[in-house]
Write a protein that holds these residues in place. Structure first.
Motif, PDB file in Angstrom:
ATOM      1  N   LYS A  74       6.840  10.730   8.947  1.00 39.82           N
ATOM      2  CA  LYS A  74       6.808  12.187   8.958  1.00 39.82           C
ATOM      3  C   LYS A  74       5.511  12.661   9.591  1.00 39.82           C
ATOM      4  O   LYS A  74       4.424  12.264   9.147  1.00 39.82           O
ATOM      5  CB  LYS A  74       6.908  12.706   7.521  1.00 39.82           C
ATOM      6  N   GLU A  75       5.647  13.499  10.618  1.00 44.92           N
ATOM      7  CA  GLU A  75       4.446  14.018  11.282  1.00 44.92           C
ATOM      8  C   GLU A  75       3.959  15.242  10.516  1.00 44.92           C
ATOM      9  O   GLU A  75       4.727  16.144  10.214  1.00 44.92           O
ATOM     10  CB  GLU A  75       4.756  14.368  12.735  1.00 44.92           C
ATOM     11  N   VAL A  76       2.684  15.264  10.224  1.00 44.88           N
ATOM     12  CA  VAL A  76       2.103  16.341   9.422  1.00 44.88           C
ATOM     13  C   VAL A  76       0.882  16.885  10.137  1.00 44.88           C
ATOM     14  O   VAL A  76       0.090  16.120  10.684  1.00 44.88           O
ATOM     15  CB  VAL A  76       1.691  15.796   8.031  1.00 44.88           C
TER      16      VAL A  76
ATOM     17  N   VAL B  54       2.587  10.293   8.529  1.00 44.95           N
ATOM     18  CA  VAL B  54       2.598   9.801   7.154  1.00 44.95           C
ATOM     19  C   VAL B  54       3.831   8.930   6.918  1.00 44.95           C
ATOM     20  O   VAL B  54       4.952   9.360   7.178  1.00 44.95           O
ATOM     21  CB  VAL B  54       2.594  10.979   6.156  1.00 44.95           C
ATOM     22  N   TYR B  55       3.602   7.716   6.433  1.00 48.04           N
ATOM     23  CA  TYR B  55       4.700   6.795   6.123  1.00 48.04           C
ATOM     24  C   TYR B  55       4.919   6.745   4.617  1.00 48.04           C
ATOM     25  O   TYR B  55       3.960   6.718   3.841  1.00 48.04           O
ATOM     26  CB  TYR B  55       4.384   5.394   6.635  1.00 48.04           C
ATOM     27  N   SER B  56       6.187   6.756   4.221  1.00 47.76           N
ATOM     28  CA  SER B  56       6.531   6.622   2.799  1.00 47.76           C
ATOM     29  C   SER B  56       7.497   5.463   2.650  1.00 47.76           C
ATOM     30  O   SER B  56       8.373   5.268   3.486  1.00 47.76           O
ATOM     31  CB  SER B  56       7.200   7.902   2.298  1.00 47.76           C
ATOM     32  N   ILE B  57       7.364   4.725   1.562  1.00 44.37           N
ATOM     33  CA  ILE B  57       8.235   3.568   1.343  1.00 44.37           C
ATOM     34  C   ILE B  57       9.618   4.040   0.919  1.00 44.37           C
ATOM     35  O   ILE B  57       9.758   5.050   0.250  1.00 44.37           O
ATOM     36  CB  ILE B  57       7.616   2.611   0.297  1.00 44.37           C
ATOM     37  N   THR B  58      10.648   3.289   1.334  1.00 41.11           N
ATOM     38  CA  THR B  58      12.018   3.617   0.931  1.00 41.11           C
ATOM     39  C   THR B  58      12.446   2.706  -0.226  1.00 41.11           C
ATOM     40  O   THR B  58      11.709   1.787  -0.598  1.00 41.11           O
ATOM     41  CB  THR B  58      13.002   3.397   2.092  1.00 41.11           C
ATOM     42  N   LYS B  59      13.625   2.976  -0.759  1.00 41.71           N
ATOM     43  CA  LYS B  59      14.158   2.148  -1.857  1.00 41.71           C
ATOM     44  C   LYS B  59      14.260   0.692  -1.442  1.00 41.71           C
ATOM     45  O   LYS B  59      13.818  -0.207  -2.153  1.00 41.71           O
ATOM     46  CB  LYS B  59      15.545   2.669  -2.265  1.00 41.71           C
TER      47      LYS B  59
ATOM     48  N   LEU C 251       0.839  -1.202   0.000  1.00 40.57           N
ATOM     49  CA  LEU C 251       0.000   0.000   0.000  1.00 40.57           C
ATOM     50  C   LEU C 251       0.871   1.248   0.000  1.00 40.57           C
ATOM     51  O   LEU C 251       0.585   2.221  -0.704  1.00 40.57           O
ATOM     52  CB  LEU C 251      -0.941  -0.006   1.209  1.00 40.57           C
ATOM     53  N   LEU C 252       1.958   1.205   0.767  1.00 44.35           N
ATOM     54  CA  LEU C 252       2.880   2.350   0.781  1.00 44.35           C
ATOM     55  C   LEU C 252       3.559   2.517  -0.582  1.00 44.35           C
ATOM     56  O   LEU C 252       3.912   3.636  -0.964  1.00 44.35           O
ATOM     57  CB  LEU C 252       3.934   2.184   1.883  1.00 44.35           C
ATOM     58  N   ALA C 253       3.714   1.417  -1.308  1.00 47.87           N
ATOM     59  CA  ALA C 253       4.313   1.498  -2.651  1.00 47.87           C
ATOM     60  C   ALA C 253       3.412   2.295  -3.590  1.00 47.87           C
ATOM     61  O   ALA C 253       3.884   2.905  -4.546  1.00 47.87           O
ATOM     62  CB  ALA C 253       4.545   0.101  -3.210  1.00 47.87           C
ATOM     63  N   MET C 254       2.129   2.309  -3.299  1.00 45.35           N
ATOM     64  CA  MET C 254       1.188   3.073  -4.137  1.00 45.35           C
ATOM     65  C   MET C 254       1.190   4.560  -3.765  1.00 45.35           C
ATOM     66  O   MET C 254       0.554   5.363  -4.424  1.00 45.35           O
ATOM     67  CB  MET C 254      -0.220   2.486  -4.011  1.00 45.35           C
ATOM     68  N   GLY C 255       1.879   4.903  -2.703  1.00 43.64           N
ATOM     69  CA  GLY C 255       1.944   6.299  -2.275  1.00 43.64           C
ATOM     70  C   GLY C 255       1.979   6.413  -0.769  1.00 43.64           C
ATOM     71  O   GLY C 255       1.600   5.484  -0.057  1.00 43.64           O
ATOM     72  N   PRO C 256       2.454   7.565  -0.238  1.00 47.15           N
ATOM     73  CA  PRO C 256       2.543   7.774   1.208  1.00 47.15           C
ATOM     74  C   PRO C 256       1.155   7.713   1.845  1.00 47.15           C
ATOM     75  O   PRO C 256       0.175   8.139   1.228  1.00 47.15           O
ATOM     76  CB  PRO C 256       3.130   9.187   1.320  1.00 47.15           C
ATOM     77  N   ARG C 257       1.104   7.173   3.032  1.00 48.46           N
ATOM     78  CA  ARG C 257      -0.175   6.968   3.725  1.00 48.46           C
ATOM     79  C   ARG C 257       0.018   6.989   5.227  1.00 48.46           C
ATOM     80  O   ARG C 257       1.100   6.713   5.719  1.00 48.46           O
ATOM     81  CB  ARG C 257      -0.731   5.582   3.376  1.00 48.46           C
TER      82      ARG C 257
END
Lengths: 185, 185
Positions: B60-62, B72-77, B14-20
């Motif tokens: 990342k806190e938003v 918000v979590y974003s996937i890394t490489k 799900l994170l691969a589809m975008g930050p969530r």
DNA sequence: GATCGCATGTAAGTGGTTACATGATTTA
DNA sequence: TAAATCATGTAACCACTTACATGCGATC
């Protein structure tokens, strides 16, 4: 006091068909039952103990011709009535965790060839299960066709077969469609 | 270090589809994903924490316009490459615990009318899921038909629909057969 | 000012698997 | 005598759910 988990009722159901040991139950579960329910020894033995404690089953140690003593459990009157109560209760739809569908859902991140391979593998394993179930079905029909439970065992297997068949067919169709689209490009 | 449970990979996907955020993920899981995967907050949040610890996602806190801050979590490489590795691996067939089939198997201990009711209920709930899935499918087609993931989401739903359809049909046929036999007697 | 939706998180409990421990008897 | 099968059981661990705790902002 009442049984809580479905597995407790599953074991109670098997005991309703006749006295059994934990080992017997495990063997049985490897055959027909395996296709829609399965249990490990590490779960079966403690549950049998619980059923005994709650008064739903009696325990009897019996000498075995080979190996150690067997502990035979028999269902009690209260056990049987609890089981029948459960049997009549509506079934809640469970969340069906399906790893194949999950991967399919994320298909955009896989190479088309990889996804095709996954679909082919799923079709193959589905057909393999299908054929295994058919064999079990024939075998049960030959060896236990006269058992009062037979028509229900057969019904269960029939349902599984229909569903598996539809799944395998869907895989075939989908693979065909995906290959056609690929050729067009 | 590597993710272990399938759910970790599901969240990674799900994170691969975008930050969530965890909340987003739960909402999403209520729609499309629900039909073959589901998770509770009590599982989602700890897993997101793990993915962050392992370096598979950044945190990342938003500030939110309404309510408390969102994380918000974003996937890394490395997260993405782990996910793609998993995606290509063969799917193991899981033991499909099906309470309906279990009750069917023990049908000899139920009154025929009770068993018919269970089959009817199962057919109805299957058809209800079927219709819900069809609606989701149409909705997704209208709102996200242009998304690169759409064709795979549609594939997933199509597979579910075929399988559910076969199940519901089996229930109908079986009920018909059972009623015919009953009249003969 | 109560309640709903947004949002994150923890603690306790459930239901189960895996691996291990034990030991008898039969078969190769 | 080694391995397979019979047979019971426990301890550690795993994945997940439920219930609870917290608190902001908007609406009724």
């Amino acid at each position: 006091m009442k049984p809580t988990s479905t597995t407790e009722f599953a074991l109670l159901g098997l005991l309703a068909m006749g006295p059994r040991t934990g080992y017997d139950i495990k063997q049985e579960a490897e055959n027909v039952l395996r296709h829609f329910w399965n249990e490990s020894y590490g779960n079966i033995y403690p549950i049998l103990g619980k059923l005994h404690q709650k008064g739903f089953a009696t325990r009897k140690e019996v000498k075995s011709d080979k190996g150690p003593n067997r502990i035979v459990y028999s269902i009690t009157k209260t056990g049987l009535s609890e089981f029948k109560d459960w049997l009549g209760k509506s079934v809640e739809r469970a969340s069906p965790k399906n790893e194949f569908l999950l991967k399919l859902f994320f298909g955009q991140f896989a190479k088309p060839a990889t996804l095709n391979r996954l679909i082919e593998e799923y079709r193959d394993s589905t057909r393999a299960t299908l054929m295994a179930l058919e064999q079990v079905r024939d075998h049960v029909a030959q060896t236990e066709g006269d058992d009062p439970g037979f028509q229900y065992w057969d019904l269960t297997m029939d349902c599984g077969l229909k569903c598996m068949g539809a799944l395998a067919d869907w895989c075939d169709e989908t693979l065909k469609r995906r290959k056609k689209i690929n050729k067009k490009r």
